[in-house]
Design a protein around this motif. Structure first.
Motif, PDB file in Angstrom:
ATOM      1  N   THR A 259      34.039  57.228  51.446  1.00 47.62           N
ATOM      2  CA  THR A 259      33.264  55.865  50.363  1.00 47.62           C
ATOM      3  C   THR A 259      31.964  55.287  51.731  1.00 47.62           C
ATOM      4  OG1 THR A 259      34.359  53.173  49.753  1.00 47.62           O
ATOM      5  CG2 THR A 259      34.797  53.708  52.075  1.00 47.62           C
ATOM      6  N   LYS A 260      31.020  54.612  50.013  1.00 45.60           N
ATOM      7  CA  LYS A 260      29.843  54.789  51.488  1.00 45.60           C
ATOM      8  C   LYS A 260      29.774  52.935  51.213  1.00 45.60           C
ATOM      9  CE  LYS A 260      27.804  58.584  48.451  1.00 45.60           C
ATOM     10  NZ  LYS A 260      26.714  59.036  47.407  1.00 45.60           N
ATOM     11  N   HIS A 261      31.066  52.500  51.419  1.00 46.79           N
ATOM     12  CA  HIS A 261      30.968  50.986  51.194  1.00 46.79           C
ATOM     13  C   HIS A 261      30.171  50.205  52.604  1.00 46.79           C
ATOM     14  CE1 HIS A 261      31.802  46.490  52.134  1.00 46.79           C
ATOM     15  NE2 HIS A 261      32.145  46.495  50.179  1.00 46.79           N
ATOM     16  N   PRO A 262      29.619  49.764  53.047  1.00 46.01           N
ATOM     17  CA  PRO A 262      28.596  49.229  53.747  1.00 46.01           C
ATOM     18  C   PRO A 262      29.445  49.035  55.137  1.00 46.01           C
ATOM     19  CG  PRO A 262      27.818  47.632  52.793  1.00 46.01           C
ATOM     20  CD  PRO A 262      28.611  49.077  51.438  1.00 46.01           C
ATOM     21  N   TRP A 263      30.615  48.164  55.191  1.00 48.18           N
ATOM     22  CA  TRP A 263      31.936  48.626  56.498  1.00 48.18           C
ATOM     23  C   TRP A 263      32.542  49.105  56.374  1.00 48.18           C
ATOM     24  CZ3 TRP A 263      36.898  49.041  57.223  1.00 48.18           C
ATOM     25  CH2 TRP A 263      37.461  48.049  58.138  1.00 48.18           C
ATOM     26  N   ALA A 301      55.225  45.501  42.926  1.00 45.78           N
ATOM     27  CA  ALA A 301      54.448  46.953  42.804  1.00 45.78           C
ATOM     28  C   ALA A 301      52.986  47.367  42.353  1.00 45.78           C
ATOM     29  CB  ALA A 301      55.298  47.582  42.245  1.00 45.78           C
ATOM     30  N   ILE A 302      52.724  45.503  41.158  1.00 41.73           N
ATOM     31  CA  ILE A 302      51.665  45.545  41.505  1.00 41.73           C
ATOM     32  C   ILE A 302      50.457  45.295  42.310  1.00 41.73           C
ATOM     33  CG2 ILE A 302      50.473  44.338  39.635  1.00 41.73           C
ATOM     34  CD1 ILE A 302      51.810  44.233  36.951  1.00 41.73           C
ATOM     35  N   THR A 303      51.189  44.016  42.982  1.00 44.58           N
ATOM     36  CA  THR A 303      50.307  43.603  43.865  1.00 44.58           C
ATOM     37  C   THR A 303      50.160  45.231  45.196  1.00 44.58           C
ATOM     38  OG1 THR A 303      51.239  41.571  44.128  1.00 44.58           O
ATOM     39  CG2 THR A 303      50.596  42.170  45.870  1.00 44.58           C
ATOM     40  N   THR A 304      51.224  45.627  45.388  1.00 40.75           N
ATOM     41  CA  THR A 304      50.813  46.987  46.269  1.00 40.75           C
ATOM     42  C   THR A 304      49.298  47.329  45.357  1.00 40.75           C
ATOM     43  OG1 THR A 304      52.857  46.467  47.352  1.00 40.75           O
ATOM     44  CG2 THR A 304      51.783  49.074  47.049  1.00 40.75           C
ATOM     45  N   ALA A 305      49.492  47.890  43.979  1.00 42.32           N
ATOM     46  CA  ALA A 305      48.368  48.931  43.439  1.00 42.32           C
ATOM     47  C   ALA A 305      47.008  48.050  43.687  1.00 42.32           C
ATOM     48  CB  ALA A 305      49.086  48.486  42.101  1.00 42.32           C
ATOM     49  N   LEU A 306      47.339  46.716  43.711  1.00 40.36           N
ATOM     50  CA  LEU A 306      45.270  46.593  43.547  1.00 40.36           C
ATOM     51  C   LEU A 306      45.294  45.803  45.465  1.00 40.36           C
ATOM     52  CD1 LEU A 306      46.457  43.541  41.154  1.00 40.36           C
ATOM     53  CD2 LEU A 306      44.872  44.765  40.681  1.00 40.36           C
ATOM     54  N   ALA A 307      46.826  46.353  45.439  1.00 35.22           N
ATOM     55  CA  ALA A 307      45.985  46.454  47.810  1.00 35.22           C
ATOM     56  C   ALA A 307      45.540  47.635  47.993  1.00 35.22           C
ATOM     57  CB  ALA A 307      47.229  45.532  48.015  1.00 35.22           C
ATOM     58  N   LEU A 308      45.815  48.026  47.340  1.00 33.55           N
ATOM     59  CA  LEU A 308      45.568  49.933  47.404  1.00 33.55           C
ATOM     60  C   LEU A 308      43.714  49.747  47.097  1.00 33.55           C
ATOM     61  CD1 LEU A 308      48.222  51.714  47.085  1.00 33.55           C
ATOM     62  CD2 LEU A 308      47.303  52.194  49.106  1.00 33.55           C
ATOM     63  N   PHE A 313      37.809  50.157  47.646  1.00 32.03           N
ATOM     64  CA  PHE A 313      36.180  49.967  48.200  1.00 32.03           C
ATOM     65  C   PHE A 313      35.869  50.600  47.238  1.00 32.03           C
ATOM     66  CE2 PHE A 313      36.911  47.286  52.016  1.00 32.03           C
ATOM     67  CZ  PHE A 313      36.252  46.568  51.857  1.00 32.03           C
ATOM     68  N   ARG A 314      36.460  51.067  45.641  1.00 35.17           N
ATOM     69  CA  ARG A 314      35.588  52.133  45.590  1.00 35.17           C
ATOM     70  C   ARG A 314      36.167  51.899  43.550  1.00 35.17           C
ATOM     71  NH1 ARG A 314      36.835  58.050  47.532  1.00 35.17           N
ATOM     72  NH2 ARG A 314      38.840  57.493  47.421  1.00 35.17           N
ATOM     73  N   ASP A 315      35.099  52.302  43.017  1.00 34.00           N
ATOM     74  CA  ASP A 315      35.701  51.932  40.990  1.00 34.00           C
ATOM     75  C   ASP A 315      36.819  52.670  40.914  1.00 34.00           C
ATOM     76  OD1 ASP A 315      35.376  52.415  38.905  1.00 34.00           O
ATOM     77  OD2 ASP A 315      33.707  53.272  37.892  1.00 34.00           O
ATOM     78  N   ALA A 316      37.563  52.240  40.619  1.00 33.36           N
ATOM     79  CA  ALA A 316      39.564  52.539  40.674  1.00 33.36           C
ATOM     80  C   ALA A 316      39.437  53.283  39.551  1.00 33.36           C
ATOM     81  CB  ALA A 316      40.287  51.447  40.558  1.00 33.36           C
ATOM     82  N   GLU A 317      38.254  53.589  38.688  1.00 34.76           N
ATOM     83  CA  GLU A 317      38.707  54.485  36.967  1.00 34.76           C
ATOM     84  C   GLU A 317      38.942  55.897  37.119  1.00 34.76           C
ATOM     85  OE1 GLU A 317      37.986  54.294  33.190  1.00 34.76           O
ATOM     86  OE2 GLU A 317      37.784  52.797  34.103  1.00 34.76           O
ATOM     87  N   PRO A 318      39.171  56.613  38.661  1.00 32.65           N
ATOM     88  CA  PRO A 318      39.470  57.884  38.631  1.00 32.65           C
ATOM     89  C   PRO A 318      40.379  57.663  38.883  1.00 32.65           C
ATOM     90  CG  PRO A 318      37.500  57.555  39.854  1.00 32.65           C
ATOM     91  CD  PRO A 318      37.819  56.526  39.369  1.00 32.65           C
ATOM     92  N   CYS A 319      41.486  56.923  39.426  1.00 36.05           N
ATOM     93  CA  CYS A 319      42.556  56.570  40.137  1.00 36.05           C
ATOM     94  C   CYS A 319      43.797  56.074  38.759  1.00 36.05           C
ATOM     95  CB  CYS A 319      42.701  55.826  40.917  1.00 36.05           C
ATOM     96  SG  CYS A 319      44.582  55.064  41.802  1.00 36.05           S
ATOM     97  N   LEU A 320      43.273  54.972  37.801  1.00 38.70           N
ATOM     98  CA  LEU A 320      43.760  54.744  36.991  1.00 38.70           C
ATOM     99  C   LEU A 320      43.378  55.568  35.710  1.00 38.70           C
ATOM    100  CD1 LEU A 320      41.712  51.140  36.033  1.00 38.70           C
ATOM    101  CD2 LEU A 320      44.302  50.994  37.344  1.00 38.70           C
ATOM    102  N   ASP A 321      42.629  56.684  35.424  1.00 41.90           N
ATOM    103  CA  ASP A 321      42.879  57.674  34.767  1.00 41.90           C
ATOM    104  C   ASP A 321      44.614  58.297  35.101  1.00 41.90           C
ATOM    105  OD1 ASP A 321      40.791  57.088  33.086  1.00 41.90           O
ATOM    106  OD2 ASP A 321      39.428  58.426  34.423  1.00 41.90           O
ATOM    107  N   THR A 322      44.605  58.389  36.275  1.00 38.32           N
ATOM    108  CA  THR A 322      45.813  59.273  36.486  1.00 38.32           C
ATOM    109  C   THR A 322      46.918  58.934  35.323  1.00 38.32           C
ATOM    110  OG1 THR A 322      46.720  58.107  38.523  1.00 38.32           O
ATOM    111  CG2 THR A 322      44.958  60.199  38.234  1.00 38.32           C
TER     112      THR A 322
END
Length: 474
Positions: A259-263, A301-308, A313-322
């Motif tokens: 990830t490229k997030h500054p943190w 399960a939804i809370t766990t998914a959102l925590a991940l 710290f990245r766009d979740a689009e690639p993951c949601l595409d799965t």
């Protein structure tokens, strides 16, 4: 007493339900090759057009908690894959593997035990593509492993209240505690898992010959490295990666979490990867613990998914595409279709007719009750069957003894769950395995209705019969 709806409603509802069955069994029939998902929607729309179920009732019949659980599980599974969980699981399954038969046994055991804690649907969502890869890199047929995954997931899930949705309903209505539920069904589950495994081995013994391999990147998919490949490596013209199996390469590449997030830029690459992997494992364990203490499974399960998603710290689009959205649509149509079929009164009429012969204080009564549960679970699905029969079975058992009430609930849990193995449409886990395997980006396999039922019928009947005498013995 359940009452049948009007004759036209019963006839039209049966027609719509028959369309669902036809499209599920033959998704590419010559005169209507639209597939299972569109067929499920077609049957749902027919239920509404035929006025078997109202539009408002149709929307209300869609089980949002189950859809939410499936969606979140797919997201969590994607992050666990990125965290390298499957590589470690593959090493566990392939450690000192003695070939295809040994590997099949390991898949059965791991799936059954994991399903008791993670739910059968979760295990099938997470493991289907991995099992396909595991079989393909050893040149083994996919069918036995897919059948092992689906059937073992159903059998294993019977052991706990969190193993599947119908067990949750039973535990809630019966007030049976988690330990009592587990001890009441565990002997039957272990015996059923062993019998199911032996039946798979007997049926596919010749097809499972060979397949010795390891999934640690050191083996070449069970094949010998050719002299040309060896020379290429020595001369630097081919990297070691090129000699690895497709599954091993996929798993290695999926571990490249950055990830490229500054943190995160303040940490080294190795520490960033370690943090994200560790977080994925920790929150997944937390999800299982939350299931065990009785928190809402879907929202957990939804809370766990959102925590991940957030911590990544990245766009979740690639993951949601799965996420397999077509699978979610299929289930939505199925919920409406099943609810409409129940409104015809046919499932209730079947129970009312057979109830006097289904007493739990005799071998004959238990046998009749089990047959009814098996039939209704495959006609109207297991959750509606439990909702329909639970209170009636408990009332009948209460006339015998308090212990009979507990045993009747546990029998209902065992038979309605194992009934899912009878046919491809018997449980959500079967459909998940079928659709995930068919849509797999690599090594896709179309597990047909008939391929499943050839193994499913004898396995279900034998496993159910062997497990019934063991229910409630501890």
């Amino acid at each position: 007493m359940s009452q049948l709806a009007s004759a036209p409603k019963v006839a039209l509802g049966s027609v719509a339900f028959a369309v669902f069955w036809m499209m599920a069994v033959f998704p590419s029939v010559p005169f209507l090759p639209i597939g299972r998902t569109a067929g499920s929607l077609l049957s749902a729309v027919l239920m509404i057009v035929f006025h078997v179920i109202s539009p408002d009732d149709a929307y209300a019949s869609i089980d949002l908690p189950i859809l939410g659980l499936l969606f979140a599980t797919m997201v969590v599974g994607s992050y666990l894959k990125n965290a390298g969980m499957f590589k470690h699981l593959g090493r566990l399954l392939a450690w000192r593997s003695q070939g295809g038969r040994d590997l099949l046994c390991r898949v059965c055991i791991v799936t059954a035990l994991a399903s008791a804690l993670f739910t059968n649907d979760t295990c099938c969502v997470v493991l289907t593509e991995f099992v396909l890869e595991l079989a393909a890199e050893r040149n083994l047929p996919a069918k036995p492993f897919l059948l092992a995954l689906a059937s073992s997931a159903n059998i294993g899930s019977a052991a706990t209240p969190i193993g599947n949705p119908q067990n949750l309903v039973i535990a809630f209505n019966s007030k049976i505690t988690f330990p009592k539920f587990l001890l009441g069904i565990l002997p039957a589950m272990l015996a059923g898992m062993a019998v199911n495994m032996v039946m798979l081995l007997c049926m596919y013994w010749r097809e499972l010959g060979g397949g010795v391999d390891f999934i640690d990147g050191s083996a070449n998919g069970g094949k010998q490295t050719t002299p040309d490949q060896a020379a290429a490596v020595e001369e630097g013209r081919s990297s070691p990666m090129s000699l690895k199996s497709p599954a091993a390469m996929s798993l290695e590449m999926s571990e490249n979490i950055t990830t490229k997030h500054p943190w995160f830029m303040q940490c080294t690459e190795e520490r960033r990867k370690l943090f994200l992997k560790s977080f994925a494992y920790v929150v997944t364990v937390g999800m299982v613990v939350a299931y065990m203490v009785g928190l809402n499974m879907s929202w957990t399960a939804i809370t766990t998914a959102l925590a991940l998603v957030v911590v990544d710290f990245r766009d979740a689009e690639p993951c949601l595409d799965t996420v397999s959205y077509s699978l979610l649509v299929f289930f939505s149509g199925m919920f409406i279709t099943v609810s409409g079929f129940n409104k015809t009164g046919l499932p209730g009429a079947i129970w009312d007719f057979m109830a006097p012969y289904s007493k739990v204080n005799s071998v004959g009564g238990i046998s009749v009750l089990s047959v009814i549960i098996l039939l209704l679970s495959n006609l109207a699905s297991n959750v509606p069957t439990v909702l329909l029969m639970g209170d009636e079975v408990a009332k009948a058992a209460a006339l015998i003894s308090a212990a009979a009430v507990t045993r009747s609930w546990l029998l209902l849990a065992w038979v309605s769950t194992v009934a899912g193995n009878l046919s491809l449409l018997g449980s959500a886990a079967n459909l998940i395995v079928c659709e995930q395997a068919r849509r797999a980006p690599r090594n896709a396999y179309d597990l047909t209705f008939w391929q499943h039922i050839v193994f499913g019928v004898p396995s279900t009947l034998i496993v159910t019969a062997i497990g019934i005498p063991l229910i409630g013995k501890i």
